[in-house]
Design a protein around this motif. Structure first.
Motif, mmCIF file in Angstrom:
data_model
loop_
_atom_site.group_PDB
_atom_site.id
_atom_site.type_symbol
_atom_site.label_atom_id
_atom_site.label_comp_id
_atom_site.label_asym_id
_atom_site.label_seq_id
_atom_site.Cartn_x
_atom_site.Cartn_y
_atom_site.Cartn_z
ATOM 1 N N SER A 133 0.839 -1.187 0.000
ATOM 2 C CA SER A 133 0.000 0.000 0.000
ATOM 3 C C SER A 133 0.873 1.234 0.000
ATOM 4 O O SER A 133 1.784 1.359 0.807
ATOM 5 N N SER B 169 -1.113 12.463 6.676
ATOM 6 C CA SER B 169 -1.127 12.555 8.134
ATOM 7 C C SER B 169 -2.069 13.653 8.597
ATOM 8 O O SER B 169 -2.416 14.580 7.842
ATOM 9 N N PRO C 144 1.594 4.965 0.759
ATOM 10 C CA PRO C 144 1.080 6.056 1.583
ATOM 11 C C PRO C 144 0.845 7.314 0.767
ATOM 12 O O PRO C 144 1.696 7.718 -0.016
ATOM 13 N N GLY C 145 -0.319 7.915 0.979
ATOM 14 C CA GLY C 145 -0.646 9.149 0.267
ATOM 15 C C GLY C 145 -1.396 8.918 -1.020
ATOM 16 O O GLY C 145 -1.969 9.838 -1.568
ATOM 17 N N TYR C 146 -1.401 7.676 -1.509
ATOM 18 C CA TYR C 146 -2.092 7.397 -2.765
ATOM 19 C C TYR C 146 -3.170 6.359 -2.523
ATOM 20 O O TYR C 146 -2.986 5.408 -1.804
ATOM 21 N N GLY C 147 -4.271 6.507 -3.212
ATOM 22 C CA GLY C 147 -5.351 5.548 -3.116
ATOM 23 C C GLY C 147 -6.571 6.132 -3.775
ATOM 24 O O GLY C 147 -6.705 7.332 -3.893
ATOM 25 N N SER D 45 -11.865 17.602 5.387
ATOM 26 C CA SER D 45 -11.014 16.455 5.704
ATOM 27 C C SER D 45 -11.620 15.175 5.149
ATOM 28 O O SER D 45 -10.932 14.352 4.534
ATOM 29 N N GLY E 167 -9.233 9.355 -1.676
ATOM 30 C CA GLY E 167 -8.203 8.335 -1.623
ATOM 31 C C GLY E 167 -6.854 8.788 -1.134
ATOM 32 O O GLY E 167 -5.933 7.978 -1.042
ATOM 33 N N TYR E 168 -6.699 10.068 -0.808
ATOM 34 C CA TYR E 168 -5.411 10.548 -0.312
ATOM 35 C C TYR E 168 -5.237 10.106 1.138
ATOM 36 O O TYR E 168 -6.121 10.319 1.969
ATOM 37 N N ARG E 169 -4.110 9.502 1.428
ATOM 38 C CA ARG E 169 -3.809 9.067 2.787
ATOM 39 C C ARG E 169 -2.653 9.909 3.318
ATOM 40 O O ARG E 169 -1.484 9.607 3.065
ATOM 41 N N LEU F 32 -10.071 12.686 2.161
ATOM 42 C CA LEU F 32 -9.878 11.257 2.418
ATOM 43 C C LEU F 32 -10.738 10.409 1.480
ATOM 44 O O LEU F 32 -10.324 9.329 1.048
ATOM 45 N N SER F 33 -11.933 10.900 1.140
ATOM 46 C CA SER F 33 -12.821 10.143 0.260
ATOM 47 C C SER F 33 -12.255 10.037 -1.155
ATOM 48 O O SER F 33 -12.625 9.134 -1.907
#
Length: 215
Positions: A2, A154, A4-7, A143, A150-152, A147-148
């Motif tokens: 996975s 901090s 981080p930061g992408y999704g 926020s 797909g950005y992950r 997040l919806s």
């Protein structure tokens, strides 16, 4: 692994908002970036039956491209903002920068269509949280919106983003779109340099300044 930061829309293996899925030819752009194929000879062979074409040609110059001021007029004419305030000239500048793969500070029709697709996705996302249609969302809703997509990132980074784009405790649609544009552009810039997909890259100072200041 996975990343981080992408999704979702922001990650590997998933198209960014507005990315083409069929129909238009894709060609390799700078850095291996997949870009829309260009229509030969500016307006030659253009899709005259495309409803977006009339909006674009109404403001485009003979070179078949539009600058930030022309983009602002074009987007206002399309009504993409709906009941929200029209996009500011600064937001239009970074919209062009996001897709300016040939570094002309202008946008062709293919890039315009790609942008319009992304704007539709972002607008739908914004409207999910703007239940009262005030044209603004609260920081916690922003926020959730980020997040919806797909950005992950901090909580500290997210808090910094909210402070940057909020006004009197609210985020307006124009600022929300500007935030989405920068998130997409910087994520794609980082992704192209992260060959091992490990979430870590080495940036020469000049390259870092160019990537961040040009958006």
């Amino acid at each position: 692994m996975s990343y981080p930061g992408y999704g979702g829309h922001g990650g590997y293996g998933a198209p960014m908002p507005g990315a083409p899925t069929h129909g238009m030819q894709m060609v390799a752009g700078p850095g291996g970036y997949q870009a829309y194929g260009a229509y030969p000879g500016c307006f030659s062979g253009a899709p005259v039956n495309d409803p977006m074409w009339s909006y674009f040609t109404a403001v485009a110059g003979q070179d078949g491209e539009i600058d930030s001021e022309e983009l602002q007029r074009c987007l206002t004419q399309t009504g993409i903002s709906g009941t929200y305030s029209p996009f500011s000239i600064e937001t239009c500048r970074i919209m062009i920068a996001m897709l300016d793969r040939d570094m002309t500070s202008k946008m062709g029709f293919n890039e315009f269509k790609e942008l319009f697709g992304a704007l539709n996705v972002w607008k739908q996302n914004f409207m999910m949280f703007d239940q009262d249609r005030s044209g603004t969302v609260e920081p916690h809703e922003m926020s959730q919106a980020v997040l919806s997509m797909g950005y992950r990132i901090s909580a500290q980074t997210l808090n910094g983003i909210l402070k940057r784009y909020s006004k009197n405790g609210r985020i307006f649609f124009d600022d929300y779109v500007a935030c989405c544009v920068k998130l997409r552009a910087l994520t794609e810039t980082f992704k192209r340099r992260d060959n091992m997909q490990q979430g870590v890259v080495n940036f020469p100072y000049d390259d870092f300044i160019m990537c961040t200041m040009a958006i």
